[in-house]
Write an enzyme that holds these catalytic residues in place. Sequence first.
Site, PDB file in Angstrom:
ATOM      1  N   ASP A 316      34.569  45.571  28.643  1.00 19.14           N
ATOM      2  CA  ASP A 316      34.057  44.609  29.609  1.00 19.14           C
ATOM      3  C   ASP A 316      34.834  44.823  30.909  1.00 19.14           C
ATOM      4  OD1 ASP A 316      32.619  42.204  30.473  1.00 19.14           O
ATOM      5  OD2 ASP A 316      34.608  41.301  30.489  1.00 19.14           O
ATOM      6  N   THR A 318      35.360  42.974  33.806  1.00 21.85           N
ATOM      7  CA  THR A 318      36.247  41.913  34.291  1.00 21.85           C
ATOM      8  C   THR A 318      37.328  41.607  33.265  1.00 21.85           C
ATOM      9  OG1 THR A 318      34.359  40.962  35.449  1.00 21.85           O
ATOM     10  CG2 THR A 318      36.310  39.585  35.218  1.00 21.85           C
ATOM     11  N   ASP A 554      37.441  39.342  27.448  1.00 23.71           N
ATOM     12  CA  ASP A 554      38.273  38.139  27.554  1.00 23.71           C
ATOM     13  C   ASP A 554      37.454  36.897  27.842  1.00 23.71           C
ATOM     14  OD1 ASP A 554      37.494  38.660  30.117  1.00 23.71           O
ATOM     15  OD2 ASP A 554      39.466  38.405  31.025  1.00 23.71           O
TER      16      ASP A 554
END
Length: 798
Positions: A316, A318, A554
């Site tokens: 991912d 970000t 996250d």
Amino acid sequence: MTHIDAGAELDPVHPVALPESRSGGLTGAEVAERVARGQVNDVPVRSSRSMGEIVRANVFTRFNAIIGVLWLVMLFVAPIQDSLFGFVILANTGIGIVQEWRAKQTLDSLAVIGESRPTVRRDGSAVEVPTSGIVLDDLVEIGPGDKVVVDGVCAEADGLEIDESLLTGEADPVVKRSGDPVMSGSFVVAGGGAFRATKVGREAYAAQLADEASRFTLVHSELRTGISTILKYVTWMMVPAAIGLVVTQLVVKSDGLKDAVARTVGGIIPMVPEGLVLLTSVAFAIGVIRLGRKQCLVQELPAIEGLARVDTVCLDKTGTLTEGGMDVTGLRPLGGADETYVRRVLGALGESDPRPNASLQAIIDAYPDSEEWRCVESLPFSSARKYSGASFSEGDGEASTWLLGAPDVLLADGDPALAETERLNEQGLRVLLLSRAARDLDDPEPARGARPTALVVLEQRLRPDAAGTLGYFAEQDVRAKVISGDNAVSVGAVAAKLGLSGTAVDARRLPAERKAMADALDEGTVFGRVTPQQKRDMVGALQSKGHTVAMTGDGVNDVLALKDADIGVSMGSGSEATRAVAQIVLLDNSFATLPSVVAEGRRVIGNITRVATLFLVKTVYSVLLAVLVVCWQVEYPFLPRHLTLLSTLTIGVPAFFLALAPNRERARPHFVRRVMRYSIPGGVVAGAATFVTYLIARHHYTGPDSLEAETSAATLTLFLVSMWVLAIIARPYTWWRVALVASMGVAFLFVLAVPALQTFFALRLVGMAMPWTAVGVSVVAAATLELTWKWVDHRFPA
């Protein structure tokens, strides 16, 4: 600026569950009263086995029971040197307990650091408490990414959307209003609110979920399953071989009872690969300790093994490739909009969300709030929608509704602003569109007819360690796929800055059919505008093509994909929900820790596969020797002391060092097949060569002391052949591996040269002809081993 809770004030159908006097939560006295009654969420979240479980797991094993009984027998019927194997087992078991206890200490300390602390209201204030500190009727606040840790009833809701898919299998988030039930184990995907705890402790489903999510497990591991399978086969081989040996030594040969018992035990003991299970536990435990020093919490032990088998890692953007924070670098008004007014709108939007994400936080930092504007209603950001919104009462009495989100979602195809957005995205910049909505936020399609007002340009902060980590994965033949909810071109530009080349694909154009999606995923590298459900589907599509997939993330939008991936990796600062479902948590939020985890997994799996061959060669030749002794009806050639010496020098000591050595080879499947294809031919050659030397020696030596001379010649052959097996297993050679093999040979020569040790181990080479015959047989056996293993490699490739 004042914020009106839309869920509480504008929802007459579902009144707030708590009376006004309780909106501040419980008082300290009420909490103390519930704790005294035991109405507390006191189910411990266990990150590791208890000390008692560790001792039981290491002491009370099937093979320890067999060896323990045989040891007691030998203590009564034979000299102490024939009971050395029992002391070795005691030492091995002690080492296993100490290492796993150290791993437990590491895990427990890390689990405390990574433990979530829910926010509850008490005495009118919001305070953080440990999960085990929640009591019945506590008012628990929740926001995006928070996991619901106990069962309850929604008391306040501000655009609250909860994902219950991990419990019900239903993919769509559920909108919650005051009075609706809230299920433990679900998590918030949008909005915020509070709920009253109605079930705590063992009554709540969260107790079971947390225990499963955080338990130190030793199951679901191909390595451990494979070793269990091997041990099952060994048991089947041991029983008939041992019975035949007992009958032969006690009845057929009519030897003295003590000598017959000693040689019978000497035949049974080496059949047991007792050190293999221990060494696996030690290797895993040391892996946990090493990773713990790097602030990496391994919530499920087989994750070390799983990550070693990974060939595709989905990242991912970000929080993984970029740091969480962003900076506003530009504002581009559209359609002649007044920039001062736009700044005021952005400031009000920032203030309207009590739990802003990274993008909105950057806007809050750049544009201060206007005190005159009041938020009337808000629509929290959702990764499925790709935008958020709010309705305001402006200072002059005007009302307006605004949306902030992805330009390619909010703008119609062909809009001129899309070209500007594309140009900015190609530079790796993130762009948000501010639009004035023509419809209410509770409309099914609030974005329809919205008027573009401004483009907000954001710059993402690249992680300094990301490029090196991506380079490591490329070197190790692990494919990286960047999966993000952001614009594909922008994400592609960020990936390119980090050295990751490949095609950028808009996930909205991906086929829904699994096979077609898997083909598209194989071709592309960067995927943008991915919804949470799509992330999950993409993981499944990759797995359908035989890939072992690791997923990092996250945010709450990563939870479903993390749960379904073979290995889920969460950042320590990530949402509570991601930490709960991930097998590995990087507590220092450093993406650069991942190579260490991969390397640790490869070290454990590669080395255990290597040393397992050593242990099982011994088992095979021991069973074969027992069968040959029964068929030829002769004395068993060895006493326990001989095999204890051989096992220590050719297996025990070398295996310990080899199991902890560096190993970067990617773990491959079919552990049992890979081990047995070497162990069986190796054991057969070693056993046959030893028995040939023994038979020759029986014809060569005569007299009352001939058995000791025959045993010594057979021991020499078995040692030399076992040393050659060790030399093959130790390849490719490094200076320390050469030194390890050479030192074992020197140790055996020392035993043969020192009279006291000759007597202690009952080893004395008589004459010149038979020892050199033993060497000659060993040379032939070594050449046979080389040719056989090369043929096995060609005929049965791994």
